[in-house]
Structure formats: C-alpha cells, structure tokens
Design a protein around this motif. Sequence first.
Motif, PDB file in Angstrom:
ATOM      1  N   ILE A  59      18.472 111.403  53.574  1.00 13.63           N
ATOM      2  CA  ILE A  59      19.133 112.592  53.819  1.00 13.63           C
ATOM      3  C   ILE A  59      18.342 113.715  54.620  1.00 13.63           C
ATOM      4  O   ILE A  59      19.078 114.432  55.357  1.00 13.63           O
ATOM      5  CB  ILE A  59      19.485 113.100  52.241  1.00 13.63           C
ATOM      6  CG1 ILE A  59      20.635 112.084  51.697  1.00 13.63           C
ATOM      7  CG2 ILE A  59      20.319 114.488  52.377  1.00 13.63           C
ATOM      8  CD1 ILE A  59      20.722 112.436  49.937  1.00 13.63           C
ATOM      9  N   ASN A  60      17.432 114.009  54.270  1.00 17.50           N
ATOM     10  CA  ASN A  60      16.558 115.078  54.745  1.00 17.50           C
ATOM     11  C   ASN A  60      16.332 114.919  56.509  1.00 17.50           C
ATOM     12  O   ASN A  60      16.298 115.937  57.067  1.00 17.50           O
ATOM     13  CB  ASN A  60      15.244 115.588  54.160  1.00 17.50           C
ATOM     14  CG  ASN A  60      15.538 116.310  53.006  1.00 17.50           C
ATOM     15  OD1 ASN A  60      16.236 117.320  53.140  1.00 17.50           O
ATOM     16  ND2 ASN A  60      14.901 116.061  51.819  1.00 17.50           N
ATOM     17  N   LEU A 236      12.951 121.516  48.259  1.00 17.85           N
ATOM     18  CA  LEU A 236      11.658 121.602  48.630  1.00 17.85           C
ATOM     19  C   LEU A 236      11.219 121.323  50.000  1.00 17.85           C
ATOM     20  O   LEU A 236      10.779 122.171  50.508  1.00 17.85           O
ATOM     21  CB  LEU A 236      10.550 120.811  47.665  1.00 17.85           C
ATOM     22  CG  LEU A 236       9.164 121.050  47.778  1.00 17.85           C
ATOM     23  CD1 LEU A 236       8.700 122.544  47.874  1.00 17.85           C
ATOM     24  CD2 LEU A 236       8.291 120.318  46.943  1.00 17.85           C
ATOM     25  N   GLN A 237      11.880 120.407  50.268  1.00 18.32           N
ATOM     26  CA  GLN A 237      11.462 119.800  51.514  1.00 18.32           C
ATOM     27  C   GLN A 237      12.069 120.810  52.703  1.00 18.32           C
ATOM     28  O   GLN A 237      11.672 121.139  53.741  1.00 18.32           O
ATOM     29  CB  GLN A 237      11.942 118.543  51.782  1.00 18.32           C
ATOM     30  CG  GLN A 237      11.849 117.888  53.146  1.00 18.32           C
ATOM     31  CD  GLN A 237      11.750 116.411  53.672  1.00 18.32           C
ATOM     32  OE1 GLN A 237      11.198 115.845  52.630  1.00 18.32           O
ATOM     33  NE2 GLN A 237      12.467 115.878  54.409  1.00 18.32           N
ATOM     34  N   ARG A 238      13.606 121.209  52.464  1.00 16.57           N
ATOM     35  CA  ARG A 238      14.243 122.199  53.302  1.00 16.57           C
ATOM     36  C   ARG A 238      13.241 123.402  53.269  1.00 16.57           C
ATOM     37  O   ARG A 238      13.297 124.279  54.271  1.00 16.57           O
ATOM     38  CB  ARG A 238      15.741 122.492  52.602  1.00 16.57           C
ATOM     39  CG  ARG A 238      16.513 121.384  52.444  1.00 16.57           C
ATOM     40  CD  ARG A 238      16.753 120.830  53.989  1.00 16.57           C
ATOM     41  NE  ARG A 238      17.693 121.787  54.674  1.00 16.57           N
ATOM     42  CZ  ARG A 238      19.060 121.946  54.692  1.00 16.57           C
ATOM     43  NH1 ARG A 238      19.622 121.010  53.882  1.00 16.57           N
ATOM     44  NH2 ARG A 238      19.459 122.693  55.295  1.00 16.57           N
ATOM     45  N   GLY A 239      12.675 124.103  52.356  1.00 16.99           N
ATOM     46  CA  GLY A 239      11.992 125.075  52.226  1.00 16.99           C
ATOM     47  C   GLY A 239      10.641 125.035  53.179  1.00 16.99           C
ATOM     48  O   GLY A 239      10.316 125.910  54.042  1.00 16.99           O
ATOM     49  N   LEU A 240      10.198 123.678  53.116  1.00 15.18           N
ATOM     50  CA  LEU A 240       8.810 123.446  54.105  1.00 15.18           C
ATOM     51  C   LEU A 240       9.248 123.298  55.414  1.00 15.18           C
ATOM     52  O   LEU A 240       8.663 123.865  56.491  1.00 15.18           O
ATOM     53  CB  LEU A 240       8.346 122.112  53.576  1.00 15.18           C
ATOM     54  CG  LEU A 240       7.532 122.221  51.806  1.00 15.18           C
ATOM     55  CD1 LEU A 240       7.142 120.713  51.921  1.00 15.18           C
ATOM     56  CD2 LEU A 240       6.410 123.218  52.034  1.00 15.18           C
ATOM     57  N   GLN A 241      10.651 123.004  55.750  1.00 21.48           N
ATOM     58  CA  GLN A 241      11.082 122.727  57.126  1.00 21.48           C
ATOM     59  C   GLN A 241      11.259 124.323  57.445  1.00 21.48           C
ATOM     60  O   GLN A 241      10.938 124.615  58.834  1.00 21.48           O
ATOM     61  CB  GLN A 241      12.195 121.839  57.052  1.00 21.48           C
ATOM     62  CG  GLN A 241      12.048 120.529  56.844  1.00 21.48           C
ATOM     63  CD  GLN A 241      13.327 119.862  56.684  1.00 21.48           C
ATOM     64  OE1 GLN A 241      14.625 120.277  56.639  1.00 21.48           O
ATOM     65  NE2 GLN A 241      13.444 118.608  57.072  1.00 21.48           N
ATOM     66  N   HIS A 242      11.918 125.116  56.822  1.00  9.86           N
ATOM     67  CA  HIS A 242      12.111 126.366  57.271  1.00  9.86           C
ATOM     68  C   HIS A 242      10.825 126.995  57.745  1.00  9.86           C
ATOM     69  O   HIS A 242      10.911 127.968  58.638  1.00  9.86           O
ATOM     70  CB  HIS A 242      12.718 127.152  55.971  1.00  9.86           C
ATOM     71  CG  HIS A 242      13.020 128.750  56.256  1.00  9.86           C
ATOM     72  ND1 HIS A 242      13.805 129.255  57.257  1.00  9.86           N
ATOM     73  CD2 HIS A 242      12.182 129.709  55.886  1.00  9.86           C
ATOM     74  CE1 HIS A 242      13.639 130.346  57.211  1.00  9.86           C
ATOM     75  NE2 HIS A 242      12.939 130.716  56.522  1.00  9.86           N
ATOM     76  N   ARG A 243       9.736 126.962  56.843  1.00 12.05           N
ATOM     77  CA  ARG A 243       8.311 127.427  57.073  1.00 12.05           C
ATOM     78  C   ARG A 243       7.952 127.166  58.479  1.00 12.05           C
ATOM     79  O   ARG A 243       7.662 127.700  59.432  1.00 12.05           O
ATOM     80  CB  ARG A 243       7.483 127.285  56.191  1.00 12.05           C
ATOM     81  CG  ARG A 243       7.401 128.003  54.944  1.00 12.05           C
ATOM     82  CD  ARG A 243       6.249 127.631  54.116  1.00 12.05           C
ATOM     83  NE  ARG A 243       5.167 128.194  54.735  1.00 12.05           N
ATOM     84  CZ  ARG A 243       4.089 127.851  54.287  1.00 12.05           C
ATOM     85  NH1 ARG A 243       3.876 127.053  53.452  1.00 12.05           N
ATOM     86  NH2 ARG A 243       2.732 128.305  55.051  1.00 12.05           N
ATOM     87  N   GLN A 244       8.186 125.566  58.651  1.00 15.68           N
ATOM     88  CA  GLN A 244       7.884 125.135  60.080  1.00 15.68           C
ATOM     89  C   GLN A 244       8.690 125.626  61.428  1.00 15.68           C
ATOM     90  O   GLN A 244       8.145 125.931  62.437  1.00 15.68           O
ATOM     91  CB  GLN A 244       7.960 123.538  60.088  1.00 15.68           C
ATOM     92  CG  GLN A 244       7.428 122.873  61.300  1.00 15.68           C
ATOM     93  CD  GLN A 244       7.406 121.381  61.298  1.00 15.68           C
ATOM     94  OE1 GLN A 244       7.889 120.788  60.588  1.00 15.68           O
ATOM     95  NE2 GLN A 244       6.688 120.814  62.225  1.00 15.68           N
TER      96      GLN A 244
END
Length: 433
Positions: A59-60, A236-244
């Motif tokens: 999905i991600n 959580l993964q979407r948050g980490l992606q946003h930071r990247q």
Amino acid sequence: MTTIRSWEFWGLPRAARATVLTIIAAAVMAVVAVGTTSDETGWLLVSVLAMACAVTEVINVGIGRTESRARTDRVEITVSTDSVWVFAAVVAAPLPGVVALAVALSLLVSVRDAFSTSDRVRIPLHRVVFNISMVVLSSTGAAVVIQTYAASPLGAYQGGLLVAALAGFAVMHLAESFLLGSVVSAHGGVGWRPFRELAFDWRGALAQCALGTLIGVAGSMDPFLVAAGVPIAMLLQRGLQHRQLVTALARDPKTGVASSSGWRDRAERELALSRSSNQPMGVAVVDIDHFKTVNDTHGHLLGDEVLKATAKALTSAVRDSDLVGRFGGDEFVVLFPQAGRAAVAEAGERLRAATAELAIEAPGLELPLRITTSVGLASYPRDGDQLHSLLEQADAALYDVKHTGRGRVSFALDPRSMTAPRNEGPAAEPRRA
C-alpha cells in the motif's frame, strides 16, 4: 549466463569486499548458533507479522512513490517501517522466529526495491545477502538483550519490558546504522559520517520502537491482533516519508548543495540568532563568469558538470558551519554565520580561489576547461538588517565586479576589488591546467 567472476561484488574496493564478507560470515554464525540453542519458533506469530508487513509495504509503495514524483520530480522514497515488524518479533517471538522473519522481510524489501521502479533495476546478489545479514545480526542482538534483561532480577519489576524494549531497539538501530555505515565508508572513503547520520535519527527510531513493542505485546496475546497495527504503521511510514521529502526539497537535485528555499530558511534563522546575540553574519553571491558561453559552445551536459564542480569547490572552501546554496542558473549563495567583515572577506577570496583551481575534463575537449567566478559580499549589520537587503547589497557588489573585470571579490559598500583583476582570457575557453 553470468559466472561468479562477473558478479558486481568483485568490482567493489577491497576494503568494502572484506567488510561485506565479514558481516555475512558473522550472520551465518549467528543463524547456526540460534538454530542449535532453541527449538521454539513461533511460526504463527511470525507468519502474521510477515503478512502484515507485506500488506503495509504494498500500500505505501504505491502511494508514497506517486506523491514523491509529483512533489519533487525525481526523489525516490527509501524510508519504511520494516523495523517495526522485525522488532515486534524481537519482543514476542523466540530467536529462530526472529531470524526467520528477518530473512523473510529482507527478501521482501529486495523484491519491493526491484519492482517498485519503472525500469526494474536489478539488485546485485551481494547487496541482497548483505541486507539479510545486517538485519539478522541487528535483530538477533536486540533479541538477546531483551531476553537477557527479562531473565534477570530486574525483569520482574513493573516497566521492565519497556526498559528492555528501549535497550533492545537501541542495539538494533545502532547495529544496523553501524554495519551500513561501515560498508559505505569502506566503499567510498567518506569516513563515519554515514553512521552518524543514520544512527541519530532518534525521533523516527523511537516511534518505531514504541509501535513495534505494542504490536509485539498484542501479538503475544493473540497473533491476529497484529492486524490492528497495520494502519498505524502506514501512518508512521507516511510521517517518515514526509520528513524525507522535506529534506529532499531543501537540496538542489543537480548540485547537492542547499536549494534556494532551504538556504533562505537557514539564513533567516541564523540572522535572527545574530540579532538576538549581537553577532555578525555574512553572505556571498557567487556567479560563474561566461557560463552562457560554456553552454552555447560545449553544450548543457558540460554546463551541468561545471555547476557540479563549482558547487563542490565552494563547499570545500567554507567552514562546516557555513552553508552553500544554489539560487538557480549559475548563481550560488553562501552563508557565513557568526563571521565578521574581515572573516567574510577572507572567505570570499577562498571561494574565488577554489573555483579558479578547477580543471574540468570532458570528452571532446583537448584541454581541461577552466573557469573563474565573481563574488559579491555583504555583512550584517553594516550592509543591512534583513536577509533581502543583505542579498541585494551582495548582488549589487557582484554587479559591479561583473562590469569591471570579473574574476574578483567585492564588498557591497566597498566597490574596490579585494583582488587585482587577472588577464586570463575568456573564462569559458579551455586552457592548459
């Protein structure tokens, strides 16, 4: 048909090959040791964790890569929440189950990376085996820490699992960072900077530790409760992606220095700090002389190489606390925090000298291409108390240099050049290095 001698592994530097082989050998010994010390596996929990991770990744990957291309054109998303699922097994599963899940998820990541790009990039075998070995070693170490702590007298106290989980995840996170950083360092000779950058992303690591612990505890009560962690892991993964993505937007994709917006954000913060602490600050605007002639004469590909070489030279000529950015075209800007007027003047001369030493080679050129740069300087508070006014003054100084000889350095309020003009001919023409 490929042979062993044709593997890409043999093209690595000798130090990198030795490091990779050492890590793989250590992982093999860890697997053998685990297999001979425990008969328990926890297959049901391990299987549910593997399926939950697979669903999250599928999905991600689709959502994350689409957004990254739309916002940054070329950025590839590499962050993931794989550690959450491995750590859940570390918390709740026996050692053989931890090793089995580590291997399964490493293979899953390799398949994801190979098929999530349009050109279906082939991943070298040594990289796949290294990734498996790295995750096996780090997760096994974390599991040993948690199980040792739980078996000790301290494990009987309330909150013991939380303390053990924090210690175990710290071991896993630092071990992965260290192993990956060691290979990158051996491969490229870049020191231990990769280890430092990977190891101290504590906010994302702490979030993954907390979620992995909760999923592991829930899975130990009922393996199918693991499914409740899937949507949380996705968020959580979407948050980490946003930071990247934020980090990527702060970098110029062509040269690797700060982007215009990233440089301005940092410069505004440094200027506010200078005001509050009554400290000086300086800026420089750097322009490549006759850059249009380079593009018109030799093509845009060579022009791009000139930009990259110039960015690298400017970065090498400043302090670690300074910041080089690209404002677009052939114009660069440099920030000098807590630097007085004399220090800014010296830094401006270093920038000019560093670029004057470049000798850029390219196919079709009989002689290396040499360039010069013009540099305009301004300092706070003498030349302005706002960032836009400092940049305007530095740009005015640059304008003066460009129209009175080029290849020189000048301050905003002192149009006299700091260095004598050099009669070196057109900067875009190739000359002998």
